[in-house]
Motif scaffolding. Structure first.
Motif, mmCIF file in Angstrom:
data_model
loop_
_atom_site.group_PDB
_atom_site.id
_atom_site.type_symbol
_atom_site.label_atom_id
_atom_site.label_comp_id
_atom_site.label_asym_id
_atom_site.label_seq_id
_atom_site.Cartn_x
_atom_site.Cartn_y
_atom_site.Cartn_z
ATOM 1 N N MET A 219 0.646 -0.848 0.230
ATOM 2 C CA MET A 219 -0.143 -0.234 -0.324
ATOM 3 C C MET A 219 0.963 1.399 -0.138
ATOM 4 S SD MET A 219 -3.133 0.628 -0.397
ATOM 5 C CE MET A 219 -4.428 -0.537 0.007
ATOM 6 N N HIS B 286 2.385 1.669 -3.470
ATOM 7 C CA HIS B 286 0.730 2.667 -4.462
ATOM 8 C C HIS B 286 0.988 4.134 -3.913
ATOM 9 C CE1 HIS B 286 -2.966 2.201 -6.533
ATOM 10 N NE2 HIS B 286 -3.400 2.574 -5.499
ATOM 11 N N ILE B 287 0.826 4.354 -2.663
ATOM 12 C CA ILE B 287 0.167 5.714 -2.911
ATOM 13 C C ILE B 287 1.426 6.920 -2.608
ATOM 14 C CG2 ILE B 287 -0.436 7.556 -0.696
ATOM 15 C CD1 ILE B 287 -2.255 4.739 0.725
ATOM 16 N N TYR C 274 1.409 6.794 -6.392
ATOM 17 C CA TYR C 274 1.136 7.884 -7.077
ATOM 18 C C TYR C 274 1.181 9.470 -6.672
ATOM 19 C CZ TYR C 274 -1.475 4.834 -10.209
ATOM 20 O OH TYR C 274 -1.510 3.857 -11.405
ATOM 21 N N ARG C 275 0.877 9.430 -5.462
ATOM 22 C CA ARG C 275 1.590 11.253 -5.019
ATOM 23 C C ARG C 275 2.942 11.941 -5.645
ATOM 24 N NH1 ARG C 275 -1.731 14.088 -4.095
ATOM 25 N NH2 ARG C 275 -0.997 15.651 -2.041
ATOM 26 N N ALA D 63 -12.523 4.394 1.532
ATOM 27 C CA ALA D 63 -11.175 3.598 1.301
ATOM 28 C C ALA D 63 -11.243 2.258 3.375
ATOM 29 C CB ALA D 63 -10.184 3.636 0.831
ATOM 30 N N PRO D 64 -11.167 0.462 2.670
ATOM 31 C CA PRO D 64 -10.487 0.215 3.912
ATOM 32 C C PRO D 64 -8.891 0.716 4.370
ATOM 33 C CG PRO D 64 -10.312 -1.066 1.668
ATOM 34 C CD PRO D 64 -10.733 -0.054 1.482
ATOM 35 N N LEU D 65 -8.836 1.404 4.916
ATOM 36 C CA LEU D 65 -6.934 2.382 4.948
ATOM 37 C C LEU D 65 -7.104 3.155 5.955
ATOM 38 C CD1 LEU D 65 -4.263 2.470 3.966
ATOM 39 C CD2 LEU D 65 -5.653 3.970 2.473
ATOM 40 N N HIS D 66 -6.171 2.430 7.043
ATOM 41 C CA HIS D 66 -5.546 4.135 7.778
ATOM 42 C C HIS D 66 -6.261 5.048 7.223
ATOM 43 C CE1 HIS D 66 -4.731 5.696 11.718
ATOM 44 N NE2 HIS D 66 -5.141 4.536 12.593
ATOM 45 N N LYS D 67 -6.039 5.779 7.989
ATOM 46 C CA LYS D 67 -6.473 7.856 7.028
ATOM 47 C C LYS D 67 -4.657 7.641 7.950
ATOM 48 C CE LYS D 67 -8.610 11.121 8.985
ATOM 49 N NZ LYS D 67 -9.772 12.325 9.144
ATOM 50 N N TYR E 57 -12.808 -1.747 7.932
ATOM 51 C CA TYR E 57 -12.103 -1.332 7.102
ATOM 52 C C TYR E 57 -12.575 -3.137 5.967
ATOM 53 C CZ TYR E 57 -9.385 1.836 9.270
ATOM 54 O OH TYR E 57 -8.448 2.705 9.899
ATOM 55 N N LYS F 160 -15.801 -2.065 4.784
ATOM 56 C CA LYS F 160 -15.248 -0.645 3.915
ATOM 57 C C LYS F 160 -15.136 -1.736 2.659
ATOM 58 C CE LYS F 160 -15.228 3.188 6.820
ATOM 59 N NZ LYS F 160 -13.632 3.957 6.886
ATOM 60 N N LYS F 161 -13.927 -2.827 2.721
ATOM 61 C CA LYS F 161 -13.685 -3.081 1.140
ATOM 62 C C LYS F 161 -14.617 -3.585 0.290
ATOM 63 C CE LYS F 161 -12.008 -7.991 2.849
ATOM 64 N NZ LYS F 161 -13.515 -8.091 2.563
ATOM 65 N N TYR G 265 -5.655 4.194 -9.450
ATOM 66 C CA TYR G 265 -5.492 5.279 -8.119
ATOM 67 C C TYR G 265 -6.522 4.239 -7.200
ATOM 68 C CZ TYR G 265 -4.667 7.988 -3.718
ATOM 69 O OH TYR G 265 -4.967 8.650 -2.696
ATOM 70 N N LEU H 211 -6.473 0.986 -3.555
ATOM 71 C CA LEU H 211 -6.733 1.473 -1.779
ATOM 72 C C LEU H 211 -7.549 0.207 -1.718
ATOM 73 C CD1 LEU H 211 -8.057 5.380 -2.028
ATOM 74 C CD2 LEU H 211 -5.728 3.943 -1.451
ATOM 75 N N TYR H 212 -8.142 -0.776 -2.629
ATOM 76 C CA TYR H 212 -9.157 -2.350 -1.902
ATOM 77 C C TYR H 212 -8.274 -3.289 -2.557
ATOM 78 C CZ TYR H 212 -12.781 1.612 -1.584
ATOM 79 O OH TYR H 212 -13.668 3.166 -0.949
#
Lengths: 372, 310
Positions: free
Chosen positions: A1, A4-5, A8-9, A210-214, B71, B74-75, B98, B102-103
């Protein structure tokens, strides 16, 4: 992850032309302007050989031998032109020489304006006359004493340099400029908060679903911003050193470390403003530019005297202005042999970074909003 | 039950945005949330997604309590918000990749999903385009692709067709039905009654944060007394004849504008036949004639006393 982030950032930020302009192109353009505007500043205080016309009406080997000493060596004081009296007058009138020394039984000096070079000529001749008179008197009374006398000038002060570096006034402007560039990194910080706070942007709302810790997403994304800012700062430094030939001394490792700390404080400052100030993005951008420029002004970026005025009239402001702390850290690194002042500045910057980042965290960690 | 919200209350100061709203969405259905602007549809969605705080109530998704850090729930949820939320600096493909990333962390799986999503919304020819180069309709489709690429079990679409051209709107609506056929449960909010009527298997009409009616479109239409609306093109009709027409049994109102007479009736059999008989008996010359069943707007109008689009 993370990859990926992060990747893209990098893509998003590097393709953001406005962001790249303000954080990289603008500081480089300003540095170019500074170099053009302040290019001659360092030379104004340097010493040049004084051109003198010498008119010898009577031979004076003793004085001539002293003059020969003054014109010899690696750093001669005078450049002599032995001329006739009329030619000497012409050279003086045309400004080719600072003065005319006429050698006869007694020495005389003719100048047509006052200035540092003329003063040096006068002091030289006065001192010669004083020494020869004294020596003459002693020789008349007791020649033996004269033989034993040491004519080396007695100096009652000792020169202890505070710096190993040569003084260059324009460096201060470039230090403030680098500090400003680091703090323009605050735009990155603002972007990162806008991208994670669901009440600030629609993209952030999407990210929050999204299923992601912010906070992890925020950290990964901020690291991309920080990396870009560091690369931009390195490019700026390379431009200053390699193209504009600005000499930042030989502590380049510490200079880079200082840029790392300054960039961190700059980005966290942007995050702080974005998370604390209510209002749209334009208001926050205006505030960031205003605060950075005001800080740079007080750090002496536009007028060096402002920095000294702050030191004299409101010294506390030096420590409350992170841009000044950063500029002063560079200054301390270059000019002072001790690291106390540098460490105080770096500690101040880190305190600011912790306060900014901590406050941002308290806002960003919120998981639900009153409205979006 | 895929989604269950009970007794939701959300206040913004003195304004009550959600007033004890409860809703249930069953697996495999397209659930429509219909209401005028400001009725609380988006607020309800934001509460369901745990984006905003609410004052009272509880929400369960896939049978488990919904929370910001849920989570694993959410997925399996895909969200398409009212406003387009994409990066202008990324191409169509990169945007979908992108958000899908995230998923779905696996790159190979993701590649396939992204391709499918782009094909699904009809953006295959635009994959290298930046969003600024896309029309409003194409941009909406990109917004949808970003929300559904990870193949969620529950898809929430909040007014996805606002400001979209008719061609793109049809494409979007067909896509939603196709997603539902593929097994996704859909929650669809809109203030366009035609859309909701066209695609939703069950509908909840909300106003001022309250549920005012719920059921299939036929259930909803049965709730009101209004029958069909008959429109007749006439060539000369007197005021007296119009009055007589209005006095026929089961006729509620008659209005005339130009050559068109609009007759609203109460529920009853053979209303159209009776109107035709009257026209013939009065020797009124007429052209086109057609009848329409009540719409959801009529339902909303009868229950609240105002138009759905007010």
């Amino acid at each position: 992850m993370f990859r990926h982030i992060f990747a893209y950032r990098l893509k998003v930020l590097l393709r953001d032309k406005t962001m790249i302009f303000w954080t990289m192109i603008f500081p480089i353009a300003l540095a170019t302007f500074f170099n053009l505007a302040f290019g001659g500043l360092g030379e104004s205080g340097s010493f040049n050989v004084i051109d003198v016309a010498l008119v010898e009406t009577q031979p004076n080997p003793q004085f001539m031998s002293v003059l020969d000493m003054m014109t010899a060596g690696e750093t001669p004081l005078f450049a002599l032109q032995k001329v006739t009296a009329p030619r000497g007058e012409t050279l003086l009138a045309d400004g080719h020489v600072a003065g005319i020394i006429t050698v006869s039984e007694s020495m005389s000096l003719k100048v047509n304006q006052s200035g540092i070079r003329q003063s040096i000529l006068k002091v030289f001749l006065d001192r010669y006359a004083h020494t020869t008179r004294t020596a003459g008197r002693i020789a008349a009374e007791d020649p033996q004493v004269l033989m034993e006398m040491d004519f080396t000038p007695v100096v009652f002060t000792e020169e202890r340099p505070v710096s190993h570096a040569e003084m260059d006034i324009k460096l201060s402007y470039f230090y403030a400029l680098i500090a400003m560039a680091c703090f323009y990194g605050s735009f990155f910080g603002m972007e990162e908060v806008n991208l994670i706070q669901a009440n600030l942007s629609k993209r952030a709302a999407r990210l929050n679903m999204a299923p992601l810790h912010k906070l992890k997403a925020f950290l990964y994304s901020s690291l991309a911003s920080y990396s870009i800012l560091i690369v931009e700062m390195m490019l700026l430094m390379a431009y200053l050193v390699l193209i504009l030939k600005i000499d930042f001394g030989n502590q380049i490792g510490w200079v880079i470390f200082t840029i790392f700390v300054g960039s961190l404080t700059g980005i966290s400052f942007g995050g702080f403003i974005a998370s604390m100030v209510k209002g749209d993005e334009n208001v926050k951008t205006g505030l960031l530019i205003g605060a950075t420029m005001a800080g740079s002004f007080l750090a002496g970026m536009m007028f060096q005297n402002v920095k000294h005025l702050v030191q004299l009239k409101a010294p506390i402001l030096q420590y409350l202005n992170p841009v000044n702390l950063l500029a002063d850290a560079f200054y301390a690194l270059y000019f002072f042999n001790t690291c106390k002042r540098y460490l105080i500045n770096i500690a101040g910057l880190l305190v600011f970074a912790v306060v900014f980042a901590g406050s941002t965290y308290l806002v960003v960690r919120r998981r639900k909003y009153a409205s979006v | 039950m895929i989604l269950e919200a009970n007794n939701l209350v959300k206040r913004y100061g003195d304004l009550v945005a959600l007033d004890h709203l409860s809703l249930e969405v069953k697996k495999g259905e397209i659930f429509g949330l219909l209401g005028p602007n400001g009725s609380g549809k988006t607020t309800a969605i934001n509460c369901i997604l745990s984006l905003i705080k609410y004052d009272k109530g509880d929400i369960h998704v896939f049978g488990r309590p919904m929370a910001p850090d849920a989570y694993d729930l959410k997925k399996d949820i895909g969200v398409v918000m009212q406003d387009v939320a994409v990066f202008n600096e990324l191409t169509v493909y990169e945007n979908v990749d992108y958000f899908c990333g995230l998923y779905v962390p696996d790159k190979q799986t993701r590649k396939q999903l992204v391709e499918e999503a782009i094909d699904f919304v009809g953006l295959s020819d635009y994959r290298k385009f930046y969003p600024k180069k896309l029309s409003g309709g194409l941009l909406r489709r990109l917004n949808i692709a970003c929300g559904i690429a990870h193949k969620p079990k529950l898809i929430i679409l909040d007014e996805p067709t606002v400001a979209v051209d008719p061609q793109s709107r049809n494409r979007i609506l067909e896509g939603i039905v196709a997603l539902n056929r593929q097994g996704a449960t859909i929650v669809y909010t809109s203030h366009y009654m035609e859309e909701v009527e066209k695609i939703c298997s069950r509908i909840m009409i909300i106003d001022k944060g309250r549920s005012i009616a719920e059921g299939t479109k036929d259930d909803l239409k049965k709730m009101i007394s209004l029958g069909e609306k008959i429109t007749v093109e006439v060539f000369g009709i007197s005021e007296e004849q119009l009055e007589k027409l209005e006095n026929l049994p089961h006729i509620s109102t008659v209005t005339c504008e130009g050559n068109l007479v609009e007759i609203r009736s109460h529920k009853s059999k053979n209303n159209l036949e009776k109107v035709l008989e009257f026209i013939k008996s009065e020797n009124i010359s007429f052209g086109r004639i057609y009848s329409e069943l009540p719409t959801l707007n009529d339902v909303f109008l009868e229950i609240t006393g105002k138009e759905l689009r007010d």
